[in-house]
Design a protein around this motif. Structure first.
Motif, PDB file in Angstrom:
ATOM      1  N   PHE A 135      24.256  44.602   5.783  1.00  0.00           N
ATOM      2  CA  PHE A 135      25.497  44.286   5.081  1.00  0.00           C
ATOM      3  C   PHE A 135      26.590  43.835   6.046  1.00  0.00           C
ATOM      4  CE2 PHE A 135      23.273  47.675   2.761  1.00  0.00           C
ATOM      5  CZ  PHE A 135      23.050  47.032   1.561  1.00  0.00           C
ATOM      6  N   ILE A 136      26.721  44.530   7.164  1.00  0.00           N
ATOM      7  CA  ILE A 136      27.819  44.255   8.088  1.00  0.00           C
ATOM      8  C   ILE A 136      27.730  42.845   8.660  1.00  0.00           C
ATOM      9  CG2 ILE A 136      28.825  44.897  10.315  1.00  0.00           C
ATOM     10  CD1 ILE A 136      28.038  47.806   9.689  1.00  0.00           C
ATOM     11  N   VAL A 137      26.554  42.468   9.159  1.00  0.00           N
ATOM     12  CA  VAL A 137      26.413  41.150   9.775  1.00  0.00           C
ATOM     13  C   VAL A 137      26.561  40.042   8.732  1.00  0.00           C
ATOM     14  CG1 VAL A 137      24.873  39.629  11.072  1.00  0.00           C
ATOM     15  CG2 VAL A 137      24.974  42.072  11.629  1.00  0.00           C
ATOM     16  N   GLY A 152      30.106  39.692   7.915  1.00  0.00           N
ATOM     17  CA  GLY A 152      30.782  39.132   9.075  1.00  0.00           C
ATOM     18  C   GLY A 152      30.596  37.628   9.180  1.00  0.00           C
ATOM     19  N   VAL A 153      29.390  37.153   8.911  1.00  0.00           N
ATOM     20  CA  VAL A 153      29.129  35.710   8.968  1.00  0.00           C
ATOM     21  C   VAL A 153      29.885  34.995   7.854  1.00  0.00           C
ATOM     22  CG1 VAL A 153      27.349  33.931   8.745  1.00  0.00           C
ATOM     23  CG2 VAL A 153      26.912  35.969  10.129  1.00  0.00           C
ATOM     24  N   LEU A 183      32.581  32.061   8.500  1.00  0.00           N
ATOM     25  CA  LEU A 183      32.506  30.760   7.839  1.00  0.00           C
ATOM     26  C   LEU A 183      33.803  30.450   7.098  1.00  0.00           C
ATOM     27  CD1 LEU A 183      28.896  30.873   6.337  1.00  0.00           C
ATOM     28  CD2 LEU A 183      29.718  29.230   8.032  1.00  0.00           C
ATOM     29  N   PHE A 184      34.321  31.438   6.392  1.00  0.00           N
ATOM     30  CA  PHE A 184      35.551  31.252   5.621  1.00  0.00           C
ATOM     31  C   PHE A 184      36.705  30.811   6.509  1.00  0.00           C
ATOM     32  CE2 PHE A 184      39.507  32.767   3.805  1.00  0.00           C
ATOM     33  CZ  PHE A 184      39.404  32.432   2.460  1.00  0.00           C
ATOM     34  N   ARG A 185      36.792  31.420   7.688  1.00  0.00           N
ATOM     35  CA  ARG A 185      37.911  31.142   8.583  1.00  0.00           C
ATOM     36  C   ARG A 185      37.710  29.896   9.429  1.00  0.00           C
ATOM     37  NH1 ARG A 185      41.560  34.981  10.032  1.00  0.00           N
ATOM     38  NH2 ARG A 185      41.449  34.285  12.202  1.00  0.00           N
TER      39      ARG A 185
END
Length: 288
Positions: free
Chosen positions: A120-122, A125-126, A130-132
């Motif tokens: 879940f964390i990774v 995080g990805v 991507l969003f930013r």
């Protein structure tokens, strides 16, 4: 109104579309095409919408996955068949890995927590990265993940499969139970909250490979690219060592991911990583 009549050779009159009606139909068709192109054009993602979408989508996925009937007898039979086929082919290495890693306490405990958390964390995080940093590629790459996860539900429904640790008479070690670690939702006190017989395909592999390929394709730092490629490899070792999956479950996860990429390619007309990094701003410079 909107029609004219013509006289045929037989003397009968039939209506024909007027130029005004033709023009109106043409405009409607163009509006539909424009709307369709707008849907397929990457737009800047909105934070509130993405949080809501991801939360609702994961809740729906979990609800459907856990609502799939737990067909214990069939799941165990399928697991026996896979184990028998792998043994006949000489590639049934899961138990050897499971026992070898379990003999190193600190390593297997670390893998238990890896299995329970990094999935879940990774992935989240990805998605944030991507969003930013890649807003123009975000929606298409997210669609790959969503389509991959959606098609996995078909596997859970049509092919119930027990993980190796639940098989009878094969002496796999349930590492979460043995080492009493907080781990898989399918072990210990949390086992009643998750469908234990939804092992095929492995979304640990589907999601980790999605993360790894995304990082490898879009990261600029060489060390990040290397870590991206190592992540799904490490995940494969973990799911086998903890006896949560056969290696063939990983193949199923890869097939689901390929389907996800195909869906994104068909919808956006390009592979997600080939899309422009930025989203064009109306009245501003084009995407890069």
């Amino acid at each position: 109104m909107g029609e004219t009549t013509v006289t045929t050779l037989e003397g009968q009159e039939r209506p024909t579309a007027s130029p005004i009606a033709d023009e109106k139909n043409g405009r409607n068709g163009q509006n539909v095409l424009r709307h369709f192109r707008r849907l397929r054009t990457p737009r800047r993602p909105r934070l509130w919408f993405e949080i809501l979408l991801i939360a609702v989508s994961y809740w729906t996925y979990s609800l459907i996955r856990n609502a799939v009937p737990e067909q214990k007898a069939q799941a165990l039979s399928n697991a026996d068949w896979i184990w028998r086929v792998e043994s006949d082919l000489g590639v049934a290495f899961e138990k050897s890995v499971n026992h070898a890693v379990d003999s190193v306490t600190w390593l297997i405990v670390g893998m238990n927590y890896y299995y329970a958390t990094l999935h879940f964390i990774v992935t989240l995080g990805v998605l944030v990265w991507l969003f930013r940093k890649h807003p123009g590629r975000y929606a298409a790459t997210r669609l790959v993940l969503f389509a991959t996860t959606a098609v996995a539900l078909l596997g859970y429904y049509f092919y119930p499969l027990a993980p190796p640790r639940l098989m009878n008479g094969t002496h796999f070690i349930d590492t979460v139970v043995v080492h009493q670690t907080w781990g898989s939702m399918a072990s210990g006190d949390l086992k009643n909250m998750s469908n234990q017989y939804a092992a095929m395909p492995s979304m640990h592999i589907g999601w980790s490979l999605w993360c790894g390929l995304t990082i490898f394709a879009l990261a600029s730092a060489p060390w990040a690219k290397i870590l991206g490629l190592l992540y799904p490899v490490a995940t494969l070792v973990v799911i086998v060592a903890t006896a949560n999956h056969f290696w063939l479950d990983a193949v199923g996860g890869m097939i689901c991911l390929a389907f996800g990429f195909a869906v994104a390619r068909l919808w956006y007309g390009s592979m997600p990583y080939a899309l422009p990094r930025e989203v064009a701003v109306r009245g501003g410079p084009g995407p890069t």
